[in-house]
Design an enzyme around this catalytic site. Structure first.
Site, PDB file in Angstrom:
ATOM      1  N   SER A 582      43.215 -15.440 -34.906  1.00 12.78           N
ATOM      2  CA  SER A 582      42.373 -16.596 -35.160  1.00 12.78           C
ATOM      3  C   SER A 582      40.904 -16.172 -35.033  1.00 12.78           C
ATOM      4  CB  SER A 582      42.748 -17.732 -34.210  1.00 12.78           C
ATOM      5  OG  SER A 582      42.185 -18.942 -34.629  1.00 12.78           O
ATOM      6  N   ASP A 668      48.594 -22.859 -42.938  1.00 13.01           N
ATOM      7  CA  ASP A 668      47.635 -22.886 -41.832  1.00 13.01           C
ATOM      8  C   ASP A 668      46.449 -23.768 -42.219  1.00 13.01           C
ATOM      9  OD1 ASP A 668      45.933 -22.382 -39.720  1.00 13.01           O
ATOM     10  OD2 ASP A 668      46.222 -20.221 -39.755  1.00 13.01           O
ATOM     11  N   HIS A 704      49.469 -22.337 -38.313  1.00 12.88           N
ATOM     12  CA  HIS A 704      48.534 -21.461 -37.619  1.00 12.88           C
ATOM     13  C   HIS A 704      49.240 -20.570 -36.598  1.00 12.88           C
ATOM     14  CE1 HIS A 704      44.549 -20.190 -36.454  1.00 12.88           C
ATOM     15  NE2 HIS A 704      44.756 -20.512 -35.190  1.00 12.88           N
TER      16      HIS A 704
END
Length: 736
Positions: A582, A668, A704
């Site tokens: 991330s 995501d 995600h």
């Protein structure tokens, strides 16, 4: 767009290839170039791969499938190792198990897992003795793991709910205060938009109430007749709070609050005391609270204190010295926060009275209020701490820390839903010691171990050593490093090392235990966490010094930690692998360009590597809310130039680069799949021989966090671990 839900290595589900062609390729795919240009602040920016953003086009889907096929072909030699790693994770894990039960409203609640099942179940049993806070435990059965507790009631069979779906995530489950209903939320796509349903616990009946598009679960009011929930706008920003009345359709729900400032998120919750509903609106730097008093509902929602730019606070109901009050944890008097007390009523800042004054050496992070004590979550010298403030009829009678004897550890309180409970449920872990659940009796100040995560196969924490090391960044800042390895691993010289980093949103990657990580350690590798600026490990200044115009500190800190591991004799550039996900994937992209000579390989999970493009488009998910983290390059030329100076996609060069494994998911909503897809395409095209060692794995049905289900997650973590071990030169080593 990256957010402050920082994935952890060995815990995050990685991604699995999908839609693989039958014939395996002998060459990597080369994406077509279709140049687009944009001029802003007099700068002309060229992008040849923006066409990959067309998620639903057959061409883009085909390209992602071709990348998956190339990744599979390039790692085919690791297939046996992947299977071995998966089996190591599985056989070390007690597959049929249950959590430590948590007491609430006449029942003990817990979760169960079952051998061969991905998701498990949430369950409860009745409390048999109202004065006994000792959680029930099952009789141990060596042949079948943990059997059911006597009188067990299965509230949610998650595997049954997941049946027929490639992806499944439980967004939350809440029992109504009167014990009549269970509300739960599920996401079966991966886009974090949940559907809430309601069950009558006495009969098992599922009500006709259906709430679509919620962000996570719902919050009951004290009457158990209404559910509050939030929804998101087109930019995936939680902007509305709604009230749903049981027995009605969603289109008649009442809009409670609409947040129009595009920098702010909203959320709703209920105080532990059950008296107040609280509605929070907050940006990265500023917050504002409203409350609804169940004992004075005619007053409606009341604004506690109007937002002031730069002032962040939260609200908790407490009873101190027999008087109802609010606890306010805020930064109005200093960046590391102060704990204040106010009347249980709207109160301007001049009416906030300090209980725990601001202290630059201690970052106050949260506070929990109970009938007989307060618990402050804080950190000092990079370590987490729990601080207890005892209460009596006059007020605060004592103030002390719950003490643990270790050099590196993590402690926190969770699972404490009852206002008048006499014990504090807390969790403790280190990099060598499995996660442990304790009950702390506040009256006698004694800790009772309730559970230590079992590690099958004869695990002994004494076989491993833990250290707190310190790297030094170019500006002289000392950066903490947490490290674990087999005892004596580097006695004969440097060992292969995995260095993990994040460094954004004031999220702290504190030391923690991982069963999957043992497969690295037992092959002779070390694991280290670089606690770089941009995180919150060393206090608020640590975050402020790693964001906005100071973001480069995050990258130089990580490289400094890598250099320290080499100079201290722990590792070498030939066997040092880096990992981040991330916003930590942004970190990986930056160090890949800025210090490629330091790493034998880099794993970038759902990486935020095309951050300039994202921050220039206010229509994309979360962009506007992120201006306080990264800056607004569309409005400010200096911000544009600064982000452009480090953005991984904008700084791809002709190499050299270390081998890179990038992973993403098409659904995501936080970091769009197109960012790593474009980055990999440009990396491959920019190196002179057109074939750098760069791989892209795309999960075609995840979000995600990647895939759902524990066995899928283990298999996917095994994929990443096998690739790392190969880069470390340990692929052929049998574990000890």
């Amino acid at each position: 767009m990256a957010t402050d839900s920082s994935p952890l290595p060995d815990q995050q589900p990685e991604q699995v290839p999908a839609q693989i062609p039958a014939v395996q390729p002998s060459e990597p795919p080369l994406a077509a170039t279709r140049t687009t240009t944009r001029e802003i602040h007099g700068r002309v920016r060229t992008d040849e791969y923006e066409w990959l953003r067309a998620k639903d086009s057959d061409e883009v889907t085909g390209y992602l499938a071709a990348e998956n096929a190339w990744t599979q072909a390039s790692t085919a030699h690791l297939a046996d190792l992947r299977e071995s790693l998966f089996e190591e994770i599985r056989t070390r894990t007690r597959e049929t198990d249950l959590s430590v039960p948590t007491r609430n409203r006449g029942h003990w609640y817990y979760s169960r897992s079952f051998e061969g099942r991905e998701y498990g179940a949430t369950c409860r049993v009745p409390v048999t003795d109202p004065d006994d806070w000792t959680p029930p435990t099952p009789a141990e059965d060596a042949a079948h793991g943990q059997p059911a507790l006597p009188g067990e009631e299965v509230l949610l069979d998650l595997d049954a709910l997941a049946e027929g779906h490639e992806f499944f995530s439980l967004g939350g489950a809440a029992i109504s205060p009167d014990g009549t209903y269970l509300a739960w939320a599920v996401d079966t796509v991966g886009d974090e938009r949940y559907t809430i349903r309601v069950k009558v616990l006495a009969t098992g009946e599922i009500l006709e109430d259906v709430i679509e598009g919620a962000l996570g679960g719902g919050t009951w009011d004290r009457s158990s007749t209404h559910l509050y929930y939030t929804t998101v706008d087109e930019s995936w920003r939680a902007d509305k709070v709604w009230r749903h009345t049981l027995g009605t359709s969603q289109d008649t729900d009442d809009l409670v609050h609409h947040e129009t400032d595009e920098r702010f998120f909203v959320g709703v919750g209920r105080s532990r005391s059950d008296r107040f509903l609280v509605l929070a609106a907050g940006s990265k730097t500023t917050s504002e609270y409203r409350f609804l008093d169940a004992e004075d509902e005619d007053a409606g929602w009341q604004l506690f204190c109007a937002r002031t730019e730069g002032v962040d606070y939260n609200l908790e109901h407490a009873v101190i010295g027999g008087e109802d009050c609010f606890l306010v944890l805020h930064n109005a008097t200093g960046p590391d926060y102060e704990l204040a007390r106010t009347p249980a009523a709207p109160t301007p800042r001049e009416g906030w009275t300090a209980l725990v004054p601001h202290d630059a050496s201690t970052r106050l992070e949260d506070v929990d209020a109970f009938a007989g004590h307060l618990v402050v979550h804080q950190r000092s010298d990079g370590l987490t701490q729990l601080r207890v403030l005892d209460l009596d009829e006059h007020g605060i009678s004592d103030d002390y820390l719950v003490h643990f004897d270790a050099e590196v550890y993590t402690v926190g309180a969770s699972g404490n839903p009852v206002f008048d409970q006499p014990v504090l449920r807390l969790g403790y872990t280190s990099m060598a010691h499995p996660a442990s659940i304790y009950d702390y009796d506040v009256r006698s100040r004694t800790l009772t171990l309730r559970r230590r995560t079992p590690v099958l196969g004869g695990y002994d924490p004494d076989d491993y050593e833990e250290h707190r090391l310190w790297g030094t960044s170019p500006d002289g800042t000392r950066v903490p490093i947490s490290l674990v390895a087999r005892t004596g691993a580097n006695a004969d010289g440097p060992v292969p090392t995995l260095l993990y980093g994040y460094g954004s949103y004031e999220a702290s990657i504190d030391p923690y235990f991982s069963i999957a990580r043992l497969s690295l350690l037992d092959r002779g590798a070390a694991f280290a966490i670089a606690h770089v600026r941009g995180g919150g490990e060393m206090g608020r200044h640590w975050y402020d010094d790693g964001k906005m115009a100071h973001k480069q500190n995050t990258f130089t800190d990580f490289v400094a930690c890598a250099r320290h591991l080499v100079e201290a004799g722990w590792s070498s550039p030939e066997t040092l692998v880096a990992e981040g996900a991330s916003a930590g994937g942004l970190l990986m992209g930056a160090v890949a360009t800025q210090a490629p000579e330091m790493f034998a390989g880099i794993v970038a999970g759902v990486p935020f590597v095309d951050n300039l493009t994202t921050m220039l488009d206010a229509t994309l998910p979360l962009t506007v809310t992120e201006y306080d983290e990264w800056g607004n390059p569309e409005a400010d030329a200096e911000v544009y130039d600064y982000i452009a100076s480090y953005a991984p996609y904008d700084n791809v060069t002709s190499g050299p680069y270390p081998p890179i494994l990038a992973e993403t998911s098409v659904n995501d909503t936080r970091v769009l799949y197109v960012e790593p897809a474009k980055w990999v395409a440009r990396l491959r095209a920019s190196v002179p021989d057109r074939r750098p060692e760069v791989l892209l794995r795309t999960e075609m049905s995840g979000g995600h966090g990647g895939v759902s289900g524990r066995y899928k997650a283990w298999k996917d973590r095994a994929f990443a671990l096998a690739w790392m071990l190969d880069r470390m030169g340990l692929a052929g080593i049998d574990p000890r």
